[in-house]
Each structure stands twice: as C-alpha cells, then as structure tokens.
Design a protein around this motif. Structure first.
Motif, short mmCIF file in Angstrom:
data_model
loop_
_atom_site.label_atom_id
_atom_site.label_comp_id
_atom_site.label_asym_id
_atom_site.label_seq_id
_atom_site.Cartn_x
_atom_site.Cartn_y
_atom_site.Cartn_z
N MET A 58 8.64 -9.53 -11.92
CA MET A 58 8.25 -8.48 -11.00
C MET A 58 9.42 -8.13 -10.11
SD MET A 58 4.98 -7.95 -8.74
CE MET A 58 4.74 -6.26 -9.12
N SER A 59 9.57 -6.87 -9.80
CA SER A 59 10.64 -6.39 -8.94
C SER A 59 10.40 -6.81 -7.50
CB SER A 59 10.72 -4.87 -9.02
OG SER A 59 11.01 -4.47 -10.33
N ASP A 60 11.45 -6.70 -6.70
CA ASP A 60 11.34 -7.01 -5.29
C ASP A 60 10.37 -6.06 -4.60
OD1 ASP A 60 13.12 -9.09 -5.46
OD2 ASP A 60 14.85 -7.89 -4.84
N ILE A 61 9.73 -6.56 -3.56
CA ILE A 61 8.81 -5.76 -2.75
C ILE A 61 9.55 -5.37 -1.48
CG2 ILE A 61 6.63 -5.74 -1.50
CD1 ILE A 61 5.76 -8.05 -3.47
N LEU A 62 9.64 -4.07 -1.23
CA LEU A 62 10.27 -3.55 -0.02
C LEU A 62 9.17 -3.14 0.94
CD1 LEU A 62 12.71 -2.31 1.60
CD2 LEU A 62 12.16 -0.18 0.43
N ILE A 63 9.27 -3.60 2.18
CA ILE A 63 8.32 -3.23 3.23
C ILE A 63 9.09 -2.45 4.28
CG2 ILE A 63 6.69 -4.05 4.98
CD1 ILE A 63 5.88 -4.90 2.14
N ARG A 64 8.52 -1.30 4.67
CA ARG A 64 9.16 -0.54 5.75
C ARG A 64 8.10 0.26 6.53
NH1 ARG A 64 8.88 4.62 4.65
NH2 ARG A 64 9.38 5.50 2.63
N PRO A 65 8.44 0.63 7.78
CA PRO A 65 7.50 1.41 8.58
C PRO A 65 7.21 2.77 7.94
CG PRO A 65 9.25 0.52 9.97
CD PRO A 65 9.65 0.28 8.54
N LEU A 66 6.04 3.29 8.24
CA LEU A 66 5.69 4.63 7.78
C LEU A 66 6.66 5.66 8.33
CD1 LEU A 66 1.83 4.62 8.34
CD2 LEU A 66 2.98 4.91 6.14
N GLU A 67 6.96 6.66 7.51
CA GLU A 67 7.80 7.78 7.91
C GLU A 67 7.09 9.08 7.56
OE1 GLU A 67 11.51 7.32 5.83
OE2 GLU A 67 11.91 5.36 6.74
N GLU A 68 7.49 10.17 8.21
CA GLU A 68 6.88 11.50 7.97
C GLU A 68 6.78 11.81 6.47
OE1 GLU A 68 5.81 14.29 9.78
OE2 GLU A 68 6.31 13.72 11.83
N LYS A 69 7.82 11.48 5.73
CA LYS A 69 7.89 11.83 4.31
C LYS A 69 6.87 11.05 3.46
CE LYS A 69 11.47 8.45 3.24
NZ LYS A 69 12.82 8.21 2.76
N ASP A 70 6.21 10.06 4.05
CA ASP A 70 5.28 9.19 3.31
C ASP A 70 3.85 9.69 3.28
OD1 ASP A 70 7.32 7.27 2.85
OD2 ASP A 70 6.95 6.37 4.82
N HIS A 71 3.59 10.86 3.82
CA HIS A 71 2.20 11.30 3.98
C HIS A 71 1.41 11.23 2.68
CE1 HIS A 71 -1.17 14.15 4.45
NE2 HIS A 71 -1.30 13.48 5.58
N ALA A 72 1.92 11.76 1.59
CA ALA A 72 1.17 11.78 0.33
C ALA A 72 0.90 10.37 -0.18
CB ALA A 72 1.91 12.60 -0.73
N ASP A 73 1.90 9.50 -0.14
CA ASP A 73 1.71 8.11 -0.58
C ASP A 73 0.70 7.40 0.31
OD1 ASP A 73 3.42 8.07 -2.79
OD2 ASP A 73 5.16 7.61 -1.53
N TRP A 74 0.83 7.59 1.62
CA TRP A 74 -0.10 6.98 2.56
C TRP A 74 -1.53 7.44 2.29
CZ3 TRP A 74 -3.09 9.78 6.03
CH2 TRP A 74 -3.90 9.00 6.86
N LYS A 75 -1.70 8.74 2.13
CA LYS A 75 -3.05 9.27 1.93
C LYS A 75 -3.65 8.74 0.62
CE LYS A 75 -5.93 13.33 2.29
NZ LYS A 75 -6.02 14.76 2.48
N SER A 131 0.65 -10.38 1.30
CA SER A 131 1.26 -11.38 2.18
C SER A 131 2.52 -10.83 2.85
CB SER A 131 1.57 -12.68 1.44
OG SER A 131 2.45 -12.46 0.39
N LYS A 132 3.28 -10.02 2.14
CA LYS A 132 4.49 -9.42 2.75
C LYS A 132 4.12 -8.40 3.82
CE LYS A 132 7.93 -10.42 -0.65
NZ LYS A 132 9.31 -10.57 -0.31
N LEU A 133 3.04 -7.64 3.60
CA LEU A 133 2.60 -6.69 4.62
C LEU A 133 2.10 -7.42 5.86
CD1 LEU A 133 0.87 -4.09 2.30
CD2 LEU A 133 2.81 -3.61 3.83
N ILE A 134 1.34 -8.49 5.67
CA ILE A 134 0.88 -9.29 6.81
C ILE A 134 2.07 -9.86 7.57
CG2 ILE A 134 -0.32 -11.41 7.49
CD1 ILE A 134 -2.27 -10.83 5.11
N LYS A 135 3.03 -10.39 6.86
CA LYS A 135 4.23 -10.97 7.49
C LYS A 135 5.01 -9.91 8.27
CE LYS A 135 7.37 -14.28 8.01
NZ LYS A 135 7.54 -14.56 9.42
#
Length: 148
Positions: A1-18, A100-104
């Motif tokens: 499995m590839s690495d998991i990247l965690i980052r804060p929400l950004e304006e450009k993320d609206h479609a993915d977030w929704k 677990s990465k999101l919780i961390k």
C-alpha cells in the motif's frame, strides 16, 4: 500500500470533501440539506477559535478519508477540549491505517494548543471503527443522551 498523506482541508478540496462526507452520512443512514453542506464547508475553511476544522487523507493523490474536529471550552480545564466529530475512510481503505493517521493528525494539532483531551463517540454496533478506537484510545464508559 502507498503512503498515506494527511493534510488540512483547502478550498480546492470541496468536491473530494463533499464526496467523502456524503459517503460518511450514507454509512450512518443520515442526510443533510444542501444549505447544511454549504454552511459546513464555509465553517471548515473559515477562521475562528470555535469553528470546525478538518483534514483529508490521500493515497496516490486520491482523497480517501476525512476527519472533522471542533475545539470547545470546558468547565474542567483552563484549555479547550477537542471533539473529533466525524471520521471516515473509503471502504476500500479501511484497516489500512487511514483512520488512525487522521486521529493522530487531530491529536497532534490539538497538542500544538496544549489540548490533551481529544474525544469522540461512535455507534455501539460500529465494530470496524471500534476495533481501531480500542487500539488508539481509552473507552470512558460514558453513555450519550440526546434531547432531540
């Protein structure tokens, strides 16, 4: 499995977030109006001590998970508490470390403000999530009651 990247929400993320939040709501057999979607998004990307915040998880550039969290005051402490309100990982990635990465990430972000109490709740029958939560946190024994 590839690495998991965690980052804060950004304006450009609206479609993915929704897309992810919609799937989270479907999982819990819930729905919200378009007005709630729009207001929640504005709050998530807005500023303010008590506005909700969020992170997205990515694998190979694709958003596969989200978390929302909110800081709030407490009568038991001088520093705020952190309520982890929503946590979701695509079904195809469950059990692979996204949750677990999101919780961390939330724990680390709260820690920057001196906040040690990060807490959440889940449905009693959510066995998959509870198996993760039992590994990363302590079950308090409190029972939730709602006035609806």
């Amino acid at each position: 499995m590839s690495d998991i990247l965690i980052r804060p929400l950004e304006e450009k993320d609206h479609a993915d977030w929704k897309r992810l939040w919609t799937n989270y709501l479907i999982f819990y057999k819930a729905s919200v109006s378009e007005e709630v979607y729009a207001t929640t998004w504005e709050r998530l990307i807005g500023e303010g001590e008590f506005e909700p915040n969020g992170f997205l998880a990515f694998i190979d550039g694709r958003a596969v998970g989200l978390v929302h969290y909110i800081y709030h005051r407490s009568c038991w402490s001088l520093v705020n508490n952190c309520y982890l309100q929503d946590l979701f990982a695509d079904a195809s990635t469950r059990g692979k470390g996204v949750g677990s990465k999101l919780i961390k990430a939330v724990q680390d972000e709260a820690g920057k403000l001196g906040i040690k109490n990060v807490y959440w709740m889940t449905k009693e029958d959510n066995a998959v999530a509870r198996s993760l939560y039992d590994k990363v946190a302590t079950r308090t024994g409190f029972i939730e009651y709602d006035l609806l």
